[in-house]
Enzyme design. Structure first.
Site, PDB file in Angstrom:
ATOM      1  N   PHE A  35     -85.644  61.456 -80.871  1.00  0.00           N
ATOM      2  CA  PHE A  35     -85.476  61.600 -79.421  1.00  0.00           C
ATOM      3  C   PHE A  35     -86.568  60.882 -78.634  1.00  0.00           C
ATOM      4  CE2 PHE A  35     -83.617  65.234 -81.545  1.00  0.00           C
ATOM      5  CZ  PHE A  35     -82.342  65.242 -81.007  1.00  0.00           C
ATOM      6  N   ARG A  36     -87.847  61.060 -79.081  1.00  0.00           N
ATOM      7  CA  ARG A  36     -88.967  60.575 -78.270  1.00  0.00           C
ATOM      8  C   ARG A  36     -89.795  59.513 -78.980  1.00  0.00           C
ATOM      9  NH1 ARG A  36     -88.326  65.879 -78.208  1.00  0.00           N
ATOM     10  NH2 ARG A  36     -87.666  66.827 -76.263  1.00  0.00           N
ATOM     11  N   HIS A 121     -82.680  74.866 -84.738  1.00  0.00           N
ATOM     12  CA  HIS A 121     -81.779  74.393 -83.679  1.00  0.00           C
ATOM     13  C   HIS A 121     -80.330  74.299 -84.137  1.00  0.00           C
ATOM     14  CE1 HIS A 121     -85.500  72.493 -81.509  1.00  0.00           C
ATOM     15  NE2 HIS A 121     -85.427  73.801 -81.400  1.00  0.00           N
ATOM     16  N   CYS A 129     -65.326  78.251 -81.377  1.00  0.00           N
ATOM     17  CA  CYS A 129     -64.540  78.455 -80.162  1.00  0.00           C
ATOM     18  C   CYS A 129     -65.325  79.350 -79.206  1.00  0.00           C
ATOM     19  CB  CYS A 129     -63.199  79.097 -80.503  1.00  0.00           C
ATOM     20  SG  CYS A 129     -62.254  79.510 -79.026  1.00  0.00           S
ATOM     21  N   CYS A 152     -56.399  78.818 -80.015  1.00  0.00           N
ATOM     22  CA  CYS A 152     -56.194  79.817 -78.947  1.00  0.00           C
ATOM     23  C   CYS A 152     -56.341  79.199 -77.555  1.00  0.00           C
ATOM     24  CB  CYS A 152     -57.187  80.973 -79.096  1.00  0.00           C
ATOM     25  SG  CYS A 152     -58.841  80.617 -78.465  1.00  0.00           S
ATOM     26  N   THR A 190     -92.340  65.164 -86.017  1.00  0.00           N
ATOM     27  CA  THR A 190     -92.020  65.911 -84.787  1.00  0.00           C
ATOM     28  C   THR A 190     -93.076  65.647 -83.734  1.00  0.00           C
ATOM     29  OG1 THR A 190     -91.782  68.108 -83.783  1.00  0.00           O
ATOM     30  CG2 THR A 190     -92.991  68.014 -85.875  1.00  0.00           C
TER      31      THR A 190
HETATM   32  P1  OAD Z   1     -88.947  63.850 -81.337  1.00  0.00           P
HETATM   33  O1  OAD Z   1     -88.048  62.676 -81.205  1.00  0.00           O
HETATM   34  O2  OAD Z   1     -89.455  64.468 -80.106  1.00  0.00           O
HETATM   35  O3  OAD Z   1     -90.214  63.427 -82.201  1.00  0.00           O
HETATM   36  C1  OAD Z   1     -90.090  62.710 -83.375  1.00  0.00           C
HETATM   37  C2  OAD Z   1     -91.486  62.239 -83.772  1.00  0.00           C
HETATM   38  O4  OAD Z   1     -91.395  61.685 -85.068  1.00  0.00           O
HETATM   39  C3  OAD Z   1     -92.059  61.179 -82.866  1.00  0.00           C
HETATM   40  O5  OAD Z   1     -93.404  61.493 -82.548  1.00  0.00           O
HETATM   41  C4  OAD Z   1     -92.004  59.881 -83.703  1.00  0.00           C
HETATM   42  O6  OAD Z   1     -93.088  59.028 -83.460  1.00  0.00           O
HETATM   43  C5  OAD Z   1     -92.081  60.434 -85.104  1.00  0.00           C
HETATM   44  N1  OAD Z   1     -91.386  59.643 -86.108  1.00  0.00           N
HETATM   45  C6  OAD Z   1     -90.199  59.006 -86.015  1.00  0.00           C
HETATM   46  N2  OAD Z   1     -89.830  58.483 -87.198  1.00  0.00           N
HETATM   47  C7  OAD Z   1     -90.837  58.778 -88.059  1.00  0.00           C
HETATM   48  C8  OAD Z   1     -91.062  58.523 -89.434  1.00  0.00           C
HETATM   49  N3  OAD Z   1     -90.179  57.835 -90.183  1.00  0.00           N
HETATM   50  N4  OAD Z   1     -92.203  58.975 -90.000  1.00  0.00           N
HETATM   51  C9  OAD Z   1     -93.126  59.661 -89.259  1.00  0.00           C
HETATM   52  N5  OAD Z   1     -92.960  59.941 -87.961  1.00  0.00           N
HETATM   53  C10 OAD Z   1     -91.831  59.520 -87.365  1.00  0.00           C
HETATM   54  O7  OAD Z   1     -88.201  64.894 -82.287  1.00  0.00           O
HETATM   55  P2  OAD Z   1     -88.470  66.452 -82.405  1.00  0.00           P
HETATM   56  O8  OAD Z   1     -89.910  66.761 -82.318  1.00  0.00           O
HETATM   57  O9  OAD Z   1     -87.724  66.900 -83.598  1.00  0.00           O
HETATM   58  O10 OAD Z   1     -83.850  69.690 -79.456  1.00  0.00           O
HETATM   59  O11 OAD Z   1     -87.751  66.994 -81.118  1.00  0.00           O
HETATM   60  C11 OAD Z   1     -87.672  68.367 -80.902  1.00  0.00           C
HETATM   61  C12 OAD Z   1     -86.389  68.725 -80.207  1.00  0.00           C
HETATM   62  O12 OAD Z   1     -86.245  67.949 -79.028  1.00  0.00           O
HETATM   63  C13 OAD Z   1     -85.119  68.388 -80.988  1.00  0.00           C
HETATM   64  O13 OAD Z   1     -84.797  69.352 -81.962  1.00  0.00           O
HETATM   65  C14 OAD Z   1     -84.087  68.346 -79.913  1.00  0.00           C
HETATM   66  C15 OAD Z   1     -84.850  67.553 -78.894  1.00  0.00           C
HETATM   67  O14 OAD Z   1     -84.471  67.755 -77.593  1.00  0.00           O
HETATM   68  C16 OAD Z   1     -82.640  70.054 -79.010  1.00  0.00           C
HETATM   69  O15 OAD Z   1     -81.705  69.288 -78.971  1.00  0.00           O
HETATM   70  C17 OAD Z   1     -82.570  71.487 -78.568  1.00  0.00           C
END
Ligand code: OAD
Length: 238
Positions: A35-36, A121, A129, A152, A190
């Site tokens: 995502f980020r 999550h 449904c 339904c 993450t």
């Molecule tokens: P993010 O996308 O926020 O963070 C992913 C992190 O992993 C980033 O800091 C990247 O730099 C790093 N990254 C990417 N690929 C990598 C790799 N191969 N090796 C090491 N690091 C890597 O994802 P989450 O922290 O999982 O929630 O995001 C948390 C929640 O935000 C998700 O579960 C989702 C989103 O909105 C919902 O949809 C409710």
């Protein structure tokens, strides 16, 4: 990098109770965008930003737009576990790894053979449904275009947690308990900006907190070891 991987390996070999907390970065090497991160979904410009579309409020008000926007990212059947998923499953079989706590909804840890997976999550392999709660496999729910509906007549929703919704019942407490009892905690892929998941780190009491992430996180200062590399590549080495 080699020294840090060697230390990670040493800690893993010494630990009999490891917990892994992961996020979207664990699956990028399987071809699922995060995502980020650098190529993250939230960085793409669109009329309706995905972080708004992925909310309970938006889904309830605009189910057609919700499905238009999120359908391409759901239930990616072609995705295969990478070295991180595979090695973690192996560590569980060896009895060292007690729990995988994941924010991911892709089911790749289970595909790799892990059993003790806490999905904070939810999972996008099932749809439900909104009216009668009947469950549908994602392949059936997503087979036709538009908003999927139940026999339904009710609207189907994915089994994922959207923004504005609580975590699955009891999942946070179980995750917190697992982390509190862990000898070693590995946090990987993450950004640690989404709560309550990110706050789970505060429950760790040990002195082997390894953080594997390509980019800095707000919890870097808490870590005993930081490896800023690709998590799959790191696990392939340890
Ligand atoms: P993010 O996308 O926020 O963070 C992913 C992190 O992993 C980033 O800091 C990247 O730099 C790093 N990254 C990417 N690929 C990598 C790799 N191969 N090796 C090491 N690091 C890597 O994802 P989450 O922290 O999982 O929630 O995001 C948390 C929640 O935000 C998700 O579960 C989702 C989103 O909105 C919902 O949809 C409710």
């Amino acid at each position: 990098m080699e020294d840090k991987c060697a230390l990670l390996k040493k800690w893993i070999n010494e630990s009999s109770s490891i917990v892994f907390l992961g996020g979207a970065g664990v699956s990028t090497e399987s071809g699922i965008p995060d995502f980020r991160g650098k190529g993250g979904l939230y960085r793409k410009k669109s009329a309706m930003p995905l972080e708004i579309a992925l909310s309970h409020e938006f889904f309830m008000a605009h189910p057609e737009e919700f499905y238009q926007l999120v359908r391409p990212f759901m239930a990616r059947k072609e995705a295969r576990p990478n070295q991180a998923h595979i090695r973690l499953a192996q560590l569980e079989r060896e009895g060292r790894l007690k729990y995988i706590i994941t924010q991911n909804v892709d089911g790749l840890h289970q595909k790799a053979g892990s059993r003790n997976v806490l999905e904070l999550h939810g999972n996008d392999s099932s749809f439900f449904c909104m009216n009668c709660d009947r469950e549908y496999p994602a392949v059936d729910a997503l087979a036709s275009s538009g908003v999927p509906t139940c026999a339904c007549g009710g609207i189907l929703r994915p089994g994922i947690v959207m923004f504005g919704e609580p975590l699955p019942f009891g999942s946070f407490d179980r995750a917190a308990q697992a982390i509190a009892n862990a000898e070693m905690l590995i946090v990987a892929g993450t950004s640690l900006v989404v709560y309550p998941a990110a706050g789970l780190i505060d429950y760790y009491k040990g002195d082997k907190l390894a953080l594997i992430n390509e980019q800095p996180t707000p919890y870097d200062r808490e870590a005993d070891l930081i490896i800023r590399e690709k998590v799959g590549e790191v696990f392939a080495k340890v």
